[in-house]
Design an enzyme around this catalytic site. Structure first.
Site, short mmCIF file in Angstrom:
data_model
loop_
_atom_site.label_atom_id
_atom_site.label_comp_id
_atom_site.label_asym_id
_atom_site.label_seq_id
_atom_site.Cartn_x
_atom_site.Cartn_y
_atom_site.Cartn_z
N THR A 282 -23.51 16.65 -50.54
CA THR A 282 -24.55 16.75 -51.83
C THR A 282 -25.07 15.74 -52.05
O THR A 282 -25.60 14.88 -51.20
CB THR A 282 -23.72 16.88 -53.20
OG1 THR A 282 -22.86 15.38 -53.55
CG2 THR A 282 -22.29 17.81 -53.47
N ASP A 283 -26.94 16.39 -52.41
CA ASP A 283 -27.33 14.63 -53.15
C ASP A 283 -26.75 13.92 -53.82
O ASP A 283 -25.52 14.15 -54.51
CB ASP A 283 -28.53 15.37 -53.24
CG ASP A 283 -29.61 13.66 -53.21
OD1 ASP A 283 -29.58 12.57 -52.83
OD2 ASP A 283 -30.82 13.72 -53.02
N TYR A 284 -26.37 12.36 -54.11
CA TYR A 284 -26.51 11.35 -54.32
C TYR A 284 -25.98 11.90 -55.97
O TYR A 284 -26.85 11.80 -56.92
CB TYR A 284 -27.72 10.24 -55.06
CG TYR A 284 -27.31 8.79 -55.26
CD1 TYR A 284 -26.77 7.82 -53.98
CD2 TYR A 284 -26.18 8.36 -56.51
CE1 TYR A 284 -26.15 6.29 -54.37
CE2 TYR A 284 -25.80 6.71 -56.62
CZ TYR A 284 -25.72 6.53 -55.10
OH TYR A 284 -25.50 4.73 -55.68
N THR A 285 -24.27 12.16 -55.93
CA THR A 285 -24.13 12.67 -57.62
C THR A 285 -24.85 13.57 -58.29
O THR A 285 -24.95 14.03 -59.00
CB THR A 285 -24.01 11.57 -58.87
OG1 THR A 285 -26.10 11.05 -59.13
CG2 THR A 285 -23.92 9.91 -58.76
N ALA A 286 -24.72 14.27 -57.18
CA ALA A 286 -25.04 15.59 -58.02
C ALA A 286 -24.42 16.55 -58.76
O ALA A 286 -25.14 17.81 -59.34
CB ALA A 286 -26.46 16.63 -56.92
#
Ligand code: NOJ
Length: 763
Positions: A282-286
């Site tokens: 995922t992207d950052y905390t997505a």
């Protein structure tokens, strides 16, 4: 001939056999490991933590070493220090129960220590060998400092220059974007992922992140399937075809479902249709952010992400903290967890980490491999090829290396920090070459003067936003703006020519750096206006991370050289071009609008039912009351110190059938006195089809070198593959009829011919 063929066949056979044997070995190892792993350890492999570097969100990972010891971490990003990382890897392979090595990632975006131009600038080289070379050097340096994974390439097509992240990609075109995607993946990963200088690539942000509404970062995206398939998805697909090891999800929704929970995107398209074999992060905390998207609590969205095909959770720990509960409640299955875990372990195997977890953790490498003279030389060459000359009245450029006095004015003239651009975690701005230093190196005999002239911006609220990393990236000078300006004008009065070095600072583009006004900041524009008023010729050297609105500058400056953010060797590369050692050859890969009101503006737009046809005042046709429709500088545009003249184009046939092919040839001549490079561009338009098609689309390009006075015949081979598109039922095919073939040095100024291509031509 027959013998060569047989040898080749044998080699292919053995390579295939070897690959199958390797795959079998990998499978046995991972099967064995999975049998030994507890549910917690499997979920631990899906957890990516951040440590060491400034995070790109509000959450940061806690107690990372403890978590590694207890098998709760699959990878870490943030460090690029082999000594420290070796110690961390030791925890994983010596203290954790199953001794599974960690991934070490970082955003190595346009160089690691030796910084190359920002990706938008890099794309302006239109030179895939240079693009690949930059990624190879980045991989060499990054692996020397312990890394095995980069969050690059970013291949999001962008048509909106308000979006700050347009700087991180290859511009607006899917064909060029796909070529760049391939070149970067090959450059990072090399020919064998397990080598100690191979860096696993991660194509991002899958998908459509560049379509953020209103150019506001993290904003929603709304797009038809045919637009996705025809314009936005091709570069991600190209990266997959090039063998990219991992894919990062995007923050936005795709068809109303956040990409991170979108099973159609992550599984049906990516894996089942495109055949992707790596893992998805995922992207950052997505995952956590899907709660704000309105999809439910952390447990729900984490389960959704896993079910959709996500394998690794960046920083948010939704997987770590909820998947076991979801398993117990039968919301997910053991097979779902096993599948994700297997993909992570396979990637580690392919990177050679099970063989030797320390293979990229050799503390003696940095001293030999970082910022070597060869790497800096490559950075200088690549940067000078990324600059786009937008205007050059009366051949004011190149400047003579001696004889005149030249004043260099502006906040970027004697500046190191802003040479590097966005995303330079390992880049040390103190080691970059400023413009003044470059000028001294290249033209030591020249009489030069310098004045800062203005602050980058006088707007304190803006400065506050630009400095959010806690660093003093943009500051107000102790001297007042009025005095800075007065000093600059006094300096300019003593010069024969003025070079104004202005534009955007490092943090004005990149992530979370969207702007609604994309002009040169007011303080600098005021300086430029005053310099122009002196009546002396003003050359604008423009730093920027995005297309800017430059109508005034186009009207009033004698020359404009757009240098983006050129990287470590900025000043040397700029001086190489200013003084003619290098003839500029960069071409824009994103349209420069006249005003923000025209955005989105891109060359491969569709025709309207009421095309505007000339008269500015035409009523009831598609135009503005207060502006022309046309851009200021079109896609593909860029001039050099010598004019390149295109003769009429010749098509090998006017009518073709079936799978025949066509050649389009054009003679291009360098009619000036400097040798130079030109990017000859091929566009095809499909004026009648079952759906409305763009007026033209890039289908090929060739970079040629022409000596002064030299001509070359450039030939493109066109097949029906170049005519194909996705229709509304997503069928990918070509439709018979007339096609417009255009060739030129940019997307606007082209020579045009037509051809009729029938499915089966009657005799
Ligand atoms: C968020 C960004 O969107 C992404 O591009 C980057 O790779 C990650 N943060 C990690 O830094």
């Amino acid at each position: 001939m027959k013998r060569t063929y047989t040898i080749l066949l044998c080699l292919c056979f053995f390579a295939l056999q070897n690959a199958t044997a390797q795959d079998a070995k990998m499978k046995t190892h991972i099967d064995g490991l999975l049998k030994k792993m507890t549910v917690g350890e499997k979920i631990g492999q899906l957890n990516l933590v951040v440590s060491g570097w400034v995070p790109t969100g509000t959450t940061v990972s806690q107690d990372t070493e403890e978590k590694i010891t207890s098998g709760k971490v699959g990878g870490m990003f943030g460090y690029y220090d082999p000594v420290r990382m070796k110690a961390i890897q030791q925890i994983a392979v010596e203290k954790s129960r199953l001794k599974i090595p960690l991934f070490f990632g970082l955003d190595v975006i346009h160089g690691h220590r030796t910084i190359f131009p920002i990706p938008l600038g890099m794309s302006a080289t239109w030179d895939m060998a240079l693009v690949e070379k930059s990624a190879r050097i980045a991989a060499q340096e990054a692996t020397a400092e312990g890394l095995n994974w980069t969050f690059s390439p970013m291949v999001d097509i962008a048509r909106d220059p308000r979006w700050g992240r347009i700087s991180e990609g290859g511009g607006e075109d899917p064909y060029l974007g796909s070529q760049i995607a391939r070149a970067l993946v090959h450059g990072y990963q090399g020919d064998d992922l397990s080598k100690n200088n191979s860096l696993m690539a991660c194509v991002k942000h899958y998908a459509l992140y560049g379509g953020a509404e209103a150019g506001r970062d993290y904003n929603t995206v709304d797009m038809s399937r045919s637009s996705m398939y025809n314009y936005y998805l091709p570069p991600y697909k190209a990266a997959v075809e090039a063998g990219v090891g991992s894919v990062m999800t995007s923050f936005n929704v795709v068809d109303e479902v956040p990409a991170t929970a979108n099973r159609w995107l992550m599984t049906d398209l990516l894996r089942n249709q495109w055949g992707f074999k790596g893992f998805v992060v995922t992207d950052y905390t997505a995952i956590n952010e899907m709660t704000s998207h309105g999809l439910g609590d952390l447990q729900t969205v984490s389960a959704l992400a896993l079910k959709a095909g996500v394998d690794m959770d960046m920083v948010g720990e939704g997987f770590l903290t909820t998947l076991k509960k979801s398993l117990d409640e039968k919301k997910i299955t053991m097979a779902d967890i096993d599948l994700a875990c297997r993909r992570i372990l396979e990637a580690k195997w392919k990177m050679g980490l099970f063989d030797d977890p320390y293979r990229r953790l050799d503390p003696s490498r940095p001293a030999k491999e970082i910022m070597t003279p060869e790497n800096r030389k490559a950075a200088r060459e690549i940067a000078s090829h990324s600059f786009v000359l937008l205007k050059n009245d009366n051949q004011i450029l190149p400047l003579a290396k001696a004889g005149k006095t030249v004043a260099f004015v502006g906040p970027f003239a004697d500046n190191h920090r802003d040479m590097l651009g966005t995303w330079v975690i390992g880049g040390e701005w103190e080691k970059s070459v400023s413009v003044m230093e470059g000028v001294k190196n290249v033209a030591p005999q020249l009489a030069t003067l310098f004045a800062k002239g203005s602050n980058i911006t006088d707007d304190t609220a803006f400065i506050h936003r630009l400095n959010f990393f806690g660093q003093k990236m943009v500051t107000l000078d102790a001297i007042s703006p009025e005095t800075l300006l007065r000093n600059a004008l006094e300096t300019a009065a003593r010069a024969d020519a003025i070079v104004a070095v202005l534009g955007e600072s490092q943090s004005m583009s990149g992530e979370s750096s969207s702007r609604t006004d994309i002009g040169i900041p007011d303080s600098q524009r005021k300086l430029l206006e005053e310099l122009v008023k002196t009546g002396k010729p003003v050359v604008l050297v423009l730093f920027t991370g995005r297309p800017l609105t430059l109508e005034w500058e186009q009207q009033h400056c004698a020359a404009i050289l757009n240098v983006w953010a050129p990287g470590t060797e900025a000043g040397n590369a700029i001086a190489d071009v200013l003084f003619g050692d290098v003839n500029p050859s960069g071409k824009l890969t994103a349209t420069f609008p006249r005003s923000v009101g025209q955005i989105p503006l891109y060359y491969n737009h569709k025709p309207t039912g009421r095309p505007y046809n000339g008269s500015y005042q035409t009523k009831f046709s598609s135009n503005y009351l207060d502006s022309p429709n046309e851009e200021l500088y079109p896609f593909g545009y860029g001039i050099g110190y010598s004019p390149f003249v295109y003769e009429e184009m010749k098509l090998s046939s006017a009518k073709l059938s079936g799978n025949g092919s066509l050649t389009a040839s054009i003679k291009v001549s360098n009619t000036g006195k400097y040798a130079g490079e030109e990017v000859v561009q091929l566009y095809i338009g499909d004026p009648v089809a079952s759906i409305s098609r763009p007026v033209k689309e890039l289908k090929g390009f060739q970079k040629i070198i022409l000596k002064a006075g030299e001509s070359k015949l450039v030939t493109f081979n066109i097949t029906t593959n170049d005519l194909k598109f996705y229709d509304n039922s997503l069928k990918y095919d070509w439709e018979a009829g007339e096609f417009r073939i255009s060739i030129g040095g940019n997307s606007r100024d082209v020579k045009v011919g037509t051809v009729v291509w029938e499915k089966n031509l009657k005799p």
